[in-house]
Scaffold this active site. Structure first.
Site, mmCIF file in Angstrom:
data_model
loop_
_atom_site.group_PDB
_atom_site.id
_atom_site.type_symbol
_atom_site.label_atom_id
_atom_site.label_comp_id
_atom_site.label_asym_id
_atom_site.label_seq_id
_atom_site.Cartn_x
_atom_site.Cartn_y
_atom_site.Cartn_z
ATOM 1 N N GLU A 64 -11.199 -3.564 9.193
ATOM 2 C CA GLU A 64 -11.238 -4.779 9.093
ATOM 3 C C GLU A 64 -9.964 -5.795 8.999
ATOM 4 O O GLU A 64 -9.637 -6.775 9.686
ATOM 5 C CB GLU A 64 -12.082 -5.374 7.691
ATOM 6 C CG GLU A 64 -12.113 -6.946 7.525
ATOM 7 C CD GLU A 64 -13.048 -7.394 8.589
ATOM 8 O OE1 GLU A 64 -12.753 -8.178 9.411
ATOM 9 O OE2 GLU A 64 -14.413 -7.246 8.649
ATOM 10 N N ALA A 120 -6.202 -9.804 8.387
ATOM 11 C CA ALA A 120 -5.929 -9.216 7.024
ATOM 12 C C ALA A 120 -6.973 -9.123 6.393
ATOM 13 O O ALA A 120 -7.734 -8.138 6.863
ATOM 14 C CB ALA A 120 -4.802 -10.210 6.548
ATOM 15 N N LYS A 162 -5.652 -8.105 18.814
ATOM 16 C CA LYS A 162 -6.717 -8.678 18.148
ATOM 17 C C LYS A 162 -8.034 -9.331 19.075
ATOM 18 O O LYS A 162 -9.048 -9.062 18.497
ATOM 19 C CB LYS A 162 -6.194 -9.812 17.340
ATOM 20 C CG LYS A 162 -5.308 -9.414 16.025
ATOM 21 C CD LYS A 162 -4.775 -10.334 15.280
ATOM 22 C CE LYS A 162 -3.834 -9.841 14.381
ATOM 23 N NZ LYS A 162 -3.063 -11.037 13.531
ATOM 24 N N VAL A 197 -7.640 -7.714 12.315
ATOM 25 C CA VAL A 197 -7.572 -8.698 13.139
ATOM 26 C C VAL A 197 -6.959 -9.916 11.937
ATOM 27 O O VAL A 197 -6.411 -10.654 12.369
ATOM 28 C CB VAL A 197 -9.095 -9.290 13.550
ATOM 29 C CG1 VAL A 197 -8.868 -10.462 14.310
ATOM 30 C CG2 VAL A 197 -9.401 -8.114 14.761
ATOM 31 N N ALA A 251 2.892 9.741 2.769
ATOM 32 C CA ALA A 251 3.784 10.153 3.763
ATOM 33 C C ALA A 251 4.332 9.062 4.702
ATOM 34 O O ALA A 251 3.631 7.961 4.527
ATOM 35 C CB ALA A 251 2.905 11.015 5.023
ATOM 36 N N GLY A 278 0.416 -11.161 5.255
ATOM 37 C CA GLY A 278 0.910 -11.040 4.074
ATOM 38 C C GLY A 278 0.510 -9.678 3.590
ATOM 39 O O GLY A 278 -0.417 -9.320 3.707
#
Length: 360
Positions: free
Chosen positions: A143, A148, A220, A146, A43, A335
């Site tokens: 996880e 990646a 974060k 904060v 979606a 990234g």
């Protein structure tokens, strides 16, 4: 063989990469873990598609040709009748979707999310998510909120659960701003060009002001503070907003059209740096003082933060045990590839451990 149905919300940079990783690793998970991962729902903000047999490499064309208009509750109601193991994966930055987490859990979905918003809304909602997940014996994994794919959330969780006294957490929380300011220190390019590069490469949030405002880092910090047992709200954090006042309340596209207005103030900051100094964007959580700050700092080139390159995230965790020598977690902090891989790691964790007791 455990059959796991995935419903992925958000098919932008991270969502698309996650879909590719799931499809590429499908055989591996079946052979090594006896897990059959099937992406049975996709979606975006306007359309959805359901396919019980699972999508394949042609999913983009199928989504365009067979996707239907998404009603407000279509992302869980149509799918809730499937009785098998199911995980809702949030690869968006949508507040609206975050507000449906309790509803998703009530319909029997485990949740894996890269979206920070649910964990940074008021503490009452934060607790409600965990209470319904515990009551329904479901997993809620985040996880990637904060660092990646860096294991900072899990590390703080385990330290706190073990009774460790957490004193301070500091570092470069934003891989996006780490990438921008490490390049800004080394290259002669204008700040606006570096910011555009970061946006195109998938390092920043869809609206780069979420990074520059400091709110992404503030969220974060809040998540880690709550993992460390503190009842803290987002408004308790002192944030240095790097977006000029005149650019804060305009539309995203207008901001991007006027992005070169950032060049002069940042160039002036760079001109005033000492020979051995660089700019770094830091988050500092001092639990002794109950102080949370987000700010741009001048640091020594040879300091741990000053030596960072690229999109590396960097976290120093000081505890009663890790006093003089902190626990350090460092690596790619932004990234689409690492964030998607972090989501996939959480998906596999849920698939392998769901049904086991969880210490909350």
């Amino acid at each position: 063989m455990k059959l796991v149905h995935l419903y992925i919300f958000g098919i932008g940079n991270v969502g698309k990469t996650l879909i590719e990783q799931v499809l590429e690793s499908h055989t591996f998970f079946k052979e090594k873990h006896e897990i059959d991962l099937r992406i049975v729902g996709l979606a975006n903000s306007t359309h959805t598609i359901l396919k019980e047999s699972g999508v394949d490499e042609d999913w983009q064309n199928e989504f365009k040709s067979k996707g239907i208009d998404r009603k407000p509750d279509a992302f869980y109601e149509s799918f809730a009748t499937i009785p098998d193991f199911k995980i809702a994966v949030d690869a968006t930055a949508s507040k609206d979707l975050s507000l449906y987490y309790v509803e998703l859990l009530s319909k029997g979905f485990h949740i894996v999310t890269a979206n920070k918003i649910a964990n940074t809304l008021n503490y009452t909602y934060y607790k409600e998510i965990r209470e319904i997940a515990a009551f329904k014996d479901l997993r809620f994994e985040y996880e990637t909120n904060v660092g990646a794919a860096l294991p900072i959330v899990e590390s703080i969780k385990q330290l706190y659960k073990s009774g460790e006294e957490i004193v301070k957490i500091s570092g470069v929380f934003s891989g996006s701003l780490g990438y921008i300011f490490s390049r800004f220190s080394q290259e002669e390019k204008q700040f606006s060009q570096l910011l555009q590069d970061a946006l195109v490469d998938g390092y920043t949030e869809p609206d780069p002001r979420d990074d520059l405002s400091g709110m992404d880092v503030a969220r974060k910090l809040l998540i880690l503070a709550r993992e460390a047992g503190y009842v803290i709200e987002l408004d308790d954090i002192e944030v240095d907003n790097l977006v000029p006042v005149e650019l804060r309340n305009i539309g995203k596209q207008e901001f991007l059209d006027r992005i070169n207005e950032l060049d002069t103030p940042f160039q002036n900051l760079k001109k005033n740096l000492g020979e051995n100094s660089v700019l770094r964007h830091l988050g500092i959580l001092d639990l002794k003082k109950e102080s949370l700050t987000v700010k741009l700092e001048v640091v020594d080139k040879q300091s741990p933060a000053g030596l960072l390159r690229g999109s590396d995230g960097f976290f120093e965790v000081y505890t009663k045990s890790y006093g003089k020598q902190p626990l350090v977690i460092q690596g790619a902090g932004a990234g689409k590839q690492v964030t998607a891989r972090g989501l996939l790691s959480d998906i596999i964790k849920v698939a392998m451990t769901a049904g086991q007791p969880v210490l909350r």
